[in-house]
Design an enzyme around this catalytic site. Structure first.
Site: not given
Ligand code: GDP
Length: 424
Positions: A13, A16, A40-42, A223
């Site tokens: 999370d 990435k 889960g990538h957002t 992960q």
């Molecule tokens: P992943 O699995 O590593 O891609 O992590 P997530 O999907 O949980 O992504 C992290 C969340 O943080 C998502 O909702 C992103 O839109 C958000 N996000 C990513 N980079 C940043 C950032 O620099 N600042 C903020 N405030 N949110 C971010």
């Protein structure tokens, strides 16, 4: 852009998805190499917000080939649903290629995952209960069913029936489950085969050709390092290897093809599920990090545990991945803080550590040693250049890079693509 592996430097999370989406613009091929739909990538771009669980983030770019490698385990119905969602919102999946050697998550894997977790009570691992662990277990036991088996009805039935026999016994006799409908559910998978058939390809060969032609390739780890089944906090880990080395195994490419390994690391720490987490904050600061950072799981909606940045764990992640660059995300979440703590060492069993304690008990009991750094108390989400970051923010990033032994190559100051400071 050369061949780069993007890997989670913490407990997953880390953001990435955003970094891969951003770099995916420059990459001609994006590859998932491990995990399943527990990732889960957002990503956010001009088409909106997408929560991707299986499909590589590069899918939004029409010029990018998106590969699901052999190291991934696939729930066909979850994959079908994701493809349909993307298509319905105008994102073509014509460039999606899936390895025929990727293993399938079968209905009995999902059921086993659920009942095993339930039976473990307070010793539960905290899995997402999507059958991923049991699917990897069957792969190692050589009774797994692969994507390519879907293409041959006869073989598929033979394999499923063989696997079902032992699974039914375990589910009935050990876990007291009714397994009457399982075979029907397995048959349902076959119907999915027709629609997924065009996506199945020799992805190892495709990748080799791409590398040989000098194309830019991005490997997208799911992960994070601390959840790696070999190098993480076993047994509170995922059932695959997120570390960069597995990009080769999970895609069918040699290590000499990889040029860069970039680790994605939040400016603080989070962890989902059970297991040791030395810098966890159970106080107002922890709740504040969760609220400001929206720290809830993309896939499960679960509350994430939050804490200060752990530089011991980060140094370890730099080492086991052979990182060449650090991408620090969510720096903006720390905007309002007067002081920011970072963990520079542990004390455990009367001994101090500046590297990860090799014995798990010492890590479980590790008490963090903190250094306090000044906050910047300013909104940095509009900053696009390193020199425009407040001096305190640069000081924080320099401290992190120095302690981790790896340069910062990118800083993320907001969820949107443009909210990024490229250092390299
Ligand atoms: P992943 O699995 O590593 O891609 O992590 P997530 O999907 O949980 O992504 C992290 C969340 O943080 C998502 O909702 C992103 O839109 C958000 N996000 C990513 N980079 C940043 C950032 O620099 N600042 C903020 N405030 N949110 C971010």
């Amino acid at each position: 852009m050369p061949v780069t592996v993007i890997v989670g430097a913490q407990w997953g999370d880390e953001g990435k998805g955003k970094v891969v989406d951003l770099l995916g613009d420059e990459a001609q091929v994006v590859v998932r190499y491990q995990g399943g739909n527990n990732a889960g990538h957002t990503i956010e771009n001009e088409r909106g917000r997408f929560a991707l669980h299986l499909v590589p983030s590069g899918i939004c770019n029409p010029d990018t080939t998106a590969i699901i490698g052999n190291g991934v385990v696939i729930d066909p119905s979850a994959l079908r649903a994701e493809i349909d969602e993307l298509e319905s919102r105008g994102v073509s999946t014509a460039n999606l290629k899936i390895s025929g050697n990727a293993h399938l998550i079968m209905p009995y894997h999902i059921l086993l995952d659920k009942v095993r977790e339930m039976s473990l009570g307070n010793k539960k691992i905290g899995t997402t209960r999507r059958g991923i662990g049991p699917a990897y277990a069957d792969k190692a036991a050589r009774v797994g069913i692969r994507m390519q088996d879907l293409l041959d009805e006869k073989i598929f039935h033979q394999k499923v029936q063989a696997a079902m026999r032992s699974k039914s016994d375990i589910l009935r006799l050990v876990y007291d489950q009714n397994v009457a409908g399982l075979e029907v559910e397995c048959d349902r998978y076959l119907q999915m085969a027709e629609t997924l058939r065009p996506y199945i390809a020799d992805t190892s060969l495709l990748l080799w050709q791409a590398v040989a032609a000098g194309r830019s390739v991005l490997f997208e780890g799911a992960q994070g390092t601390m959840l790696d089944i070999d190098h993480g906090t076993y047994p509170f880990v995922t059932s695959s290897n997120p570390v960069a080395g597995f990009a080769c195994v999970g895609s069918g490419i040699g290590p000499t093809a990889i040029d860069e390994v970039w680790g994605i690391c939040k400016a603080y720490c989070t962890r989902v599920g059970e297991g040791p987490f030395p810098t966890e904050l159970l106080d107002d600061t922890g709740r504040r990090l969760r609220d400001v950072g929206h720290e809830y799981g993309t896939t499960t909606g679960r509350e994430r545990r939050c804490g200060w940045l752990d530089l011991v764990a980060l140094r370890y992640a730099v080492r086991v991945n052979g990182m060449t660059g650090l991408c620090i995300t969510k720096l903006d979440v720390l905007n309002d803080l007067d002081e920011i703590e970072v963990c520079t060492g542990y004390v455990s069993g009367g001994q101090s550590y500046d590297e990860m304690p090799p014995h798990q008990s010492d890590f479980h009991h590790a008490q963090p040693l903190y250094q306090s750094l000044p906050g910047w108390k300013a909104d940095i989400s509009g900053v696009r250049r390193w020199e425009d970051l407040p001096a305190e923010a640069r000081g924080y990033l320099d401290f992190v890079a120095e302690s981790a032994g790896c340069p910062v190559v990118l800083v993320s100051v907001g969820p949107r693509r443009e909210e990024t400071v490229r250092v390299r």
